[in-house]
Design a protein around this motif. Structure first.
Motif, mmCIF file in Angstrom:
data_model
loop_
_atom_site.group_PDB
_atom_site.id
_atom_site.type_symbol
_atom_site.label_atom_id
_atom_site.label_comp_id
_atom_site.label_asym_id
_atom_site.label_seq_id
_atom_site.Cartn_x
_atom_site.Cartn_y
_atom_site.Cartn_z
ATOM 1 N N THR A 91 12.323 -10.212 9.877
ATOM 2 C CA THR A 91 11.146 -10.921 8.968
ATOM 3 C C THR A 91 10.701 -9.740 7.832
ATOM 4 N N TYR A 92 10.774 -10.371 6.506
ATOM 5 C CA TYR A 92 10.133 -9.238 5.862
ATOM 6 C C TYR A 92 8.590 -9.502 5.569
ATOM 7 N N LEU A 93 8.064 -8.971 5.407
ATOM 8 C CA LEU A 93 6.434 -8.987 5.456
ATOM 9 C C LEU A 93 6.580 -8.009 3.944
ATOM 10 N N CYS A 94 5.608 -8.406 2.575
ATOM 11 C CA CYS A 94 5.011 -8.258 1.973
ATOM 12 C C CYS A 94 3.963 -7.193 2.074
ATOM 13 N N HIS B 55 9.689 1.104 -0.737
ATOM 14 C CA HIS B 55 9.127 1.023 -2.587
ATOM 15 C C HIS B 55 9.296 -1.255 -2.220
ATOM 16 N N LYS B 56 8.987 -1.942 -0.498
ATOM 17 C CA LYS B 56 9.879 -2.947 -0.270
ATOM 18 C C LYS B 56 8.919 -3.035 0.993
ATOM 19 N N SER B 57 9.424 -4.514 0.990
ATOM 20 C CA SER B 57 8.350 -5.467 2.317
ATOM 21 C C SER B 57 8.655 -3.530 3.824
ATOM 22 N N TYR B 58 7.533 -4.660 4.736
ATOM 23 C CA TYR B 58 8.174 -4.344 6.234
ATOM 24 C C TYR B 58 9.237 -5.463 7.059
ATOM 25 N N ALA B 59 10.353 -4.463 7.228
ATOM 26 C CA ALA B 59 11.208 -5.510 8.111
ATOM 27 C C ALA B 59 10.803 -5.442 8.885
ATOM 28 N N ILE B 60 10.389 -6.041 10.068
ATOM 29 C CA ILE B 60 10.055 -7.186 11.262
ATOM 30 C C ILE B 60 11.134 -7.318 12.206
ATOM 31 N N THR B 61 12.103 -6.538 13.162
ATOM 32 C CA THR B 61 13.152 -6.686 13.367
ATOM 33 C C THR B 61 12.300 -7.511 15.540
ATOM 34 N N GLY B 62 12.705 -8.265 15.451
ATOM 35 C CA GLY B 62 12.273 -9.389 17.324
ATOM 36 C C GLY B 62 11.718 -9.892 16.964
ATOM 37 N N LYS B 63 11.526 -10.866 17.567
ATOM 38 C CA LYS B 63 10.791 -12.139 17.836
ATOM 39 C C LYS B 63 8.771 -11.490 17.215
ATOM 40 N N ILE B 64 7.866 -12.821 16.853
ATOM 41 C CA ILE B 64 6.515 -11.439 16.324
ATOM 42 C C ILE B 64 6.087 -13.527 15.983
ATOM 43 N N LYS C 14 10.315 -1.265 10.766
ATOM 44 C CA LYS C 14 10.659 -0.780 9.528
ATOM 45 C C LYS C 14 9.684 -0.497 8.069
ATOM 46 N N VAL C 15 8.952 1.072 8.089
ATOM 47 C CA VAL C 15 8.764 0.771 6.965
ATOM 48 C C VAL C 15 9.944 0.920 5.377
ATOM 49 N N GLN C 16 10.135 0.089 4.610
ATOM 50 C CA GLN C 16 11.353 0.226 3.610
ATOM 51 C C GLN C 16 10.496 1.453 1.918
#
Ligand code: FES
Length: 62
Positions: free
Chosen positions: A39-42, A14-23, A10-12
Motif C-alpha cells: 500500500t502506498y501512502l502519501c 521523494h515519494k510515498s511510504y510503501a507499506i508491505t503487509g496487512k494493515i 519503506k520511506v521512499q
C-alpha cells in the motif's frame, strides 16, 4: 515455530511510504479498510485520494 510476520514501512526517496503487509486504515469518518500486499501512502500532502498516494508528488516536485 511459525515465522513472525512483520509489516514493513519503506520511506521512499521523494515519494510515498510503501507499506508491505496487512494493515488496517481507519478513516476520519470511522470507516475501516483492510489492505494487503503493498500500500502506498502519501507523505507529500498533495494526493487527491488521501491517505493513498495518487502520483501527485511528481507534479509538485516533492
Ligand atoms: S506521496 Fe505521492 S501523492 Fe503524495
Amino acid at each position: 515455530m511459525a515465522e513472525e510476520k512483520i509489516t514493513e514501512i519503506k520511506v521512499q526517496d521523494h515519494k510515498s511510504y510503501a507499506i508491505t503487509g496487512k494493515i488496517k486504515i481507519i478513516k476520519p469518518d470511522g470507516s475501516e479498510e483492510i489492505k494487503e500486499g503493498t500500500t502506498y501512502l502519501c507523505r507529500c500532502g498533495a494526493s487527491g485520494n488521501k491517505p493513498f498516494c495518487d502520483g501527485s508528488h511528481k507534479k509538485i516536485g516533492f
